[in-house]
Design an enzyme around this catalytic site. Structure first.
Site, PDB file in Angstrom:
ATOM      1  N   ASN A 141      -3.224  -6.384  -5.764  1.00  0.00           N
ATOM      2  CA  ASN A 141      -3.921  -6.536  -4.497  1.00  0.00           C
ATOM      3  C   ASN A 141      -3.035  -7.402  -3.612  1.00  0.00           C
ATOM      4  O   ASN A 141      -3.018  -8.621  -3.733  1.00  0.00           O
ATOM      5  CB  ASN A 141      -5.272  -7.200  -4.737  1.00  0.00           C
ATOM      6  CG  ASN A 141      -6.098  -7.311  -3.476  1.00  0.00           C
ATOM      7  OD1 ASN A 141      -5.582  -7.121  -2.378  1.00  0.00           O
ATOM      8  ND2 ASN A 141      -7.361  -7.611  -3.626  1.00  0.00           N
ATOM      9  N   SER A 142      -2.287  -6.758  -2.738  1.00  0.00           N
ATOM     10  CA  SER A 142      -1.304  -7.526  -1.965  1.00  0.00           C
ATOM     11  C   SER A 142      -1.969  -8.407  -0.916  1.00  0.00           C
ATOM     12  O   SER A 142      -1.329  -9.275  -0.348  1.00  0.00           O
ATOM     13  CB  SER A 142      -0.289  -6.599  -1.321  1.00  0.00           C
ATOM     14  OG  SER A 142      -0.942  -5.515  -0.750  1.00  0.00           O
ATOM     15  N   ASP A 150      -5.391   1.620   5.545  1.00  0.00           N
ATOM     16  CA  ASP A 150      -6.796   1.951   5.688  1.00  0.00           C
ATOM     17  C   ASP A 150      -7.318   1.435   7.030  1.00  0.00           C
ATOM     18  O   ASP A 150      -7.173   0.254   7.318  1.00  0.00           O
ATOM     19  CB  ASP A 150      -7.536   1.230   4.537  1.00  0.00           C
ATOM     20  CG  ASP A 150      -8.684   2.044   4.037  1.00  0.00           C
ATOM     21  OD1 ASP A 150      -9.194   2.851   4.834  1.00  0.00           O
ATOM     22  OD2 ASP A 150      -9.048   1.888   2.865  1.00  0.00           O
ATOM     23  N   THR A 159       6.484   9.426   4.262  1.00  0.00           N
ATOM     24  CA  THR A 159       5.307   9.274   3.413  1.00  0.00           C
ATOM     25  C   THR A 159       4.434  10.520   3.447  1.00  0.00           C
ATOM     26  O   THR A 159       4.457  11.285   4.406  1.00  0.00           O
ATOM     27  CB  THR A 159       4.445   8.083   3.873  1.00  0.00           C
ATOM     28  OG1 THR A 159       3.877   8.427   5.132  1.00  0.00           O
ATOM     29  CG2 THR A 159       5.260   6.826   4.010  1.00  0.00           C
ATOM     30  N   GLU A 160       3.674  10.661   2.377  1.00  0.00           N
ATOM     31  CA  GLU A 160       2.754  11.786   2.261  1.00  0.00           C
ATOM     32  C   GLU A 160       1.759  11.770   3.411  1.00  0.00           C
ATOM     33  O   GLU A 160       1.435  12.794   4.011  1.00  0.00           O
ATOM     34  CB  GLU A 160       2.009  11.712   0.926  1.00  0.00           C
ATOM     35  CG  GLU A 160       2.844  12.018  -0.289  1.00  0.00           C
ATOM     36  CD  GLU A 160       3.882  10.952  -0.627  1.00  0.00           C
ATOM     37  OE1 GLU A 160       3.830   9.849  -0.053  1.00  0.00           O
ATOM     38  OE2 GLU A 160       4.754  11.232  -1.453  1.00  0.00           O
ATOM     39  N   GLU A 161       1.307  10.557   3.728  1.00  0.00           N
ATOM     40  CA  GLU A 161       0.314  10.400   4.785  1.00  0.00           C
ATOM     41  C   GLU A 161       0.924  10.800   6.128  1.00  0.00           C
ATOM     42  O   GLU A 161       0.288  11.479   6.929  1.00  0.00           O
ATOM     43  CB  GLU A 161      -0.131   8.931   4.794  1.00  0.00           C
ATOM     44  CG  GLU A 161      -1.473   8.633   5.365  1.00  0.00           C
ATOM     45  CD  GLU A 161      -2.629   9.341   4.676  1.00  0.00           C
ATOM     46  OE1 GLU A 161      -2.569   9.516   3.446  1.00  0.00           O
ATOM     47  OE2 GLU A 161      -3.577   9.736   5.375  1.00  0.00           O
ATOM     48  N   GLU A 171       0.464  -1.222  -4.786  1.00  0.00           N
ATOM     49  CA  GLU A 171      -0.661  -0.320  -4.578  1.00  0.00           C
ATOM     50  C   GLU A 171      -1.843  -0.807  -5.401  1.00  0.00           C
ATOM     51  O   GLU A 171      -1.684  -1.218  -6.543  1.00  0.00           O
ATOM     52  CB  GLU A 171      -0.232   1.102  -4.966  1.00  0.00           C
ATOM     53  CG  GLU A 171      -1.322   2.143  -4.960  1.00  0.00           C
ATOM     54  CD  GLU A 171      -1.984   2.331  -3.603  1.00  0.00           C
ATOM     55  OE1 GLU A 171      -1.270   2.503  -2.602  1.00  0.00           O
ATOM     56  OE2 GLU A 171      -3.223   2.307  -3.551  1.00  0.00           O
ATOM     57  N   LEU A 172      -3.002  -0.745  -4.787  1.00  0.00           N
ATOM     58  CA  LEU A 172      -4.192  -1.271  -5.453  1.00  0.00           C
ATOM     59  C   LEU A 172      -4.846  -0.231  -6.356  1.00  0.00           C
ATOM     60  O   LEU A 172      -5.463  -0.558  -7.354  1.00  0.00           O
ATOM     61  CB  LEU A 172      -5.175  -1.756  -4.379  1.00  0.00           C
ATOM     62  CG  LEU A 172      -6.476  -2.409  -4.824  1.00  0.00           C
ATOM     63  CD1 LEU A 172      -6.235  -3.537  -5.797  1.00  0.00           C
ATOM     64  CD2 LEU A 172      -7.226  -2.937  -3.615  1.00  0.00           C
ATOM     65  N   GLY A 219       0.845  -1.189   0.000  1.00  0.00           N
ATOM     66  CA  GLY A 219       0.000   0.000   0.000  1.00  0.00           C
ATOM     67  C   GLY A 219       0.874   1.231   0.000  1.00  0.00           C
ATOM     68  O   GLY A 219       0.818   2.063   0.905  1.00  0.00           O
TER      69      GLY A 219
END
Lengths: 260, 428
Positions: free
Chosen positions: A136-137, A159, A234-236, A103-104, A80
């Site tokens: 989809n890991s 998430d 990370t951006e997050e 990444e999905l 992700g």
């Protein structure tokens, strides 16, 4: 960051320009439960490394015949990876280690792809060890990695899926840890971090309950260069830091299963 | 037309049918057929039909049975299905000793080699274990409760099997995957250690079987799937040894059952195809020293006969087949019919040519004779009901398709879906 680089590199031409996030508007979530319709390698042997890391796999020479040097394998996986901040941060720290982001969300993957290409063009010889794949890991880890292939796995700001009925969509669960333990070598490390306390507790308790993972002691974490990247690369993570939020970290080591 | 099909598949469980199943006692003592919620047992050794008794205190099956199986040399039998019940039977007396409630509909079931545990998989991909007897050491037996031990991520588990030595549990799913997991000494604590993955199928995996020749006691794994191939695996390492592709030879689509017989050097595998291009079974020959598979014989049957399940005992003389379905939506018949056929000619002789004797037996010649057929089929004159058989074949095919094959949407339909999305950002 992207803004500054963008203006300075304008003269380098189209390919060197960093992609701009505003053109890659993606939805925040993608359903991991739905059937996937993107291509998936049948087995790890099918993963095309030369396409991901052309610098490490220069052209399709008849490398198969003179197997003198063992071909490098992907060692780090950022599950992700989002907009790829961690990969970009890790790349210069481990220039000889191949890493992949998974990444999905289709558009986000496109963005990371463009970002890596732009970074490579702007910094020749660097950022050659990172790549990204749309997958989809939660379903296809074994299609990408052999047993014990990975030395580090990252789950940064996943998430949270607050509703109990959606807990099975969480990327860390007791069942999925079996697969992560399979892909990680003994001694490999799994890094998780979140700004949601509830999810932090969940991830820690899953790892704690799993017999093949053991918490990495605090003093080791302080010496670990990678740990510092978790919250800021990370951006997050930057968003959380900007808003002065708290983060919850769980770093565990893959251990041998004790018999019994 | 395609749209209709998709909507039907999505709308409800209407039109969803369960294929009839057959299981043969490892010592040839009895034969079991499951059609819909009915479990029909015939005692081959005693030559009489058996009526089941239930002292588990639980309800009996009320919806289609999806999985049945003998285990531990025939000392345990398990059945489970859409009614979320897992029932455990003692084949000596054919009474049910335990009924366990599952959370979801059950898709596969297996009994551990030592007979201590029954494992089952639900449609959400979780695999659960039930302790029989005293349970594990140091653990109080949790009565009538199953414990989740491993999971395939939200994929239907289509088959569960224990390795011949009982060390591993193998699970196959509709996402092309076969997972080999170490079956721990205390399974109720979870089976976390993955030995390997067998990856090579390009569509759902529908059946698993082990072949255990004398010179290779560890055995080999065989798997069949929707890509109309049978793969031969070294399951401990997950290495693909050989592939036998039927699609190229016969234009077939789905195999949905494999049963193996582990002989000295030959194994015979029957594969059932639910595409009507083949009405019959294919017997495979496996050369263990060369580790290759080849087609030994194709046994064809009458036009409308497409077996839905195969059964073999440990030292088989016969290969049993059943064709049937839980209900036929178009016909609206109330009686659950099935058709049992038997192929003989499996007597082991040292020469490799033994399977070439394989022939379909007449109804009068099979073990148990007409009495057995009456019990297992529900009626004697099923053979005449051509229409029913044809409808059965069609119903099973559609149902399997809806259940296991990924839905494919055309480009136009996808575009349509995208356009009707209400969260789309308009381009400036």
């Amino acid at each position: 960051m992207s803004k500054n680089n963008n203006s300075t590199m304008r003269q380098n031409g189209q390919s060197a320009r960093l992609p701009r996030k505003r053109f890659y508007r993606a939805r925040a979530h993608s359903n991991p439960l739905s059937d996937s319709h993107f291509p998936i390698p049948i087995s790890p042997a099918d993963v095309d490394y030369s396409q991901h890391y052309p610098h490490f796999f220069p052209s399709e020479r008849s490398d198969h015949d003179n197997g003198s040097t063992p071909t490098p394998k992907i060692r780090f996986a950022d599950i992700g990876c989002g907009f790829g901040g961690l990969l970009v941060g890790l790349s210069p720290l481990f220039p000889d280690t191949l890493m992949i982001g998974m990444e999905l969300r289709d558009k986000v993957t496109e963005y990371v792809k463009e970002r890596i290409l732009a970074l490579r063009a702007a910094n020749p010889g660097r950022y050659e060890n990172i790549s990204v794949v749309r997958t989809n890991s939660m379903k296809y880890i074994p299609n990408y990695f052999e047993k014990g292939q990975l030395s580090k796995m990252f789950f940064l700001f996943p998430d949270p899926h607050f509703k109990e009925k959606n807990h099975r969509r969480r990327v860390i669960s007791l069942q999925l840890l079996d697969e992560y333990a399979y892909a990680l070598e003994v001694g490999g490390i799994i890094y998780t971090i979140t700004d949601v306390e509830e999810l932090g507790d969940w991830m820690r308790s899953c790892l704690e309950d799993h017999p093949m993972f053991k918490a990495v002691p605090e003093e080791e974490l302080e010496a670990d260069l990678v740990v510092k990247l978790l919250s800021f690369a990370t951006e997050e993570g930057q968003k959380v830091a900007r808003n002065g939020g708290q983060t919850f970290r769980a770093v565990y080591r893959r251990i041998m299963l004790e018999d019994g | 037309m395609e749209e209709n099909l998709i909507e039907k598949g999505e709308s409800s469980r209407e039109g969803e049918v369960a294929p009839a199943l057959i299981a043969i006692h490892p010592r040839d003592k009895s034969a079991v057929v499951a059609v819909g919620p009915e479990l029909r047992v015939y005692d081959i050794a005693g030559n009489c039909p058996i009526s089941l008794s239930d002292d588990s205190g639980g309800p009996s099956h009320s919806e289609s049975i999806r999985a049945i199986g003998f285990g531990a040399n025939g000392s345990v039998f398990a059945s489970a299905g859409d009614d979320k019940l897992v029932k455990i039977w003692m084949p000596d007396s054919w009474h049910c000793t335990k009924t366990v409630y599952a959370e979801k509909r059950v898709s596969a079931v297996a009994v551990s080699r030592n007979g201590q545990h029954v494992v089952f998989a639900d449609k959400f991909g979780l695999v659960w274990a039930i302790a029989l007897g005293e349970g594990d050491e140091g653990q109080a037996p949790i009565d009538n409760k199953a414990v989740p031990i491993l999971g395939h991520y939200c994929s239907i588990v289509t088959s569960l099997k224990f390795s011949p030595d009982g060390r591993f549990i193998v699970s196959a799913d509709r996402d092309f995957k076969i997972r080999i997991t170490v079956f721990p000494k205390r399974p109720l604590k979870g089976a976390h250690e993955i030995q390997s993955f067998c990856l090579g199928h390009t569509d759902f995996v529908s059946c698993l079987a082990f072949a255990c020749p004398i010179d290779y006691p560890q055995g080999f794994l065989l798997s069949g799937g929707g890509d109309s191939t049978v793969h031969l695996w070294d399951f401990v390492s997950g290495r693909l040894l050989h592939t036998c592709d039927f699609g190229a030879q016969a234009g077939l689509v789905n195999s949905n059952g494999t049963e193996m017989e582990g002989g000295s050097a030959v194994i015979d595998s029957g594969c059932i195809f639910d595409k009507c291009s083949l009405h019959g079974i294919i017997l495979l020959n496996c050369d263990f020293s060369a580790r290759t598979l080849s087609i030994a014989k194709v046994v064809t049957m009458e036009e409308s006969y497409v077996p839905t399940s195969l059964g073999l005992s440990d030292l088989p003389k016969h290969l049993w087949m059943v064709m049937g379905v839980s209900n036929i939506p178009t016909l609206g018949t109330t009686k659950l019919l099935s058709r049992v056929r038997v192929v003989s000619g499996f007597q082991k002789d040292p020469s490799d040519s033994c399977v070439h004797n394989a022939i379909i037996m007449g109804d009068g010649e099979i073990p148990g004779g007409e009495e057995l057929l009456e019990k297992l089929q529900g009626s004697l004159d099923v053979a005449e009901e051509e229409v029913t058989l044809a409808a059965t074949a069609a119903a099973v095919k559609t149902s399997m398709h809806n259940l296991l094959i990924k839905k494919q949407y055309s480009v136009e339909k996808r575009e349509l879906q995208k356009r009707s999305r209400n969260d789309k950002k308009l381009k400036q």
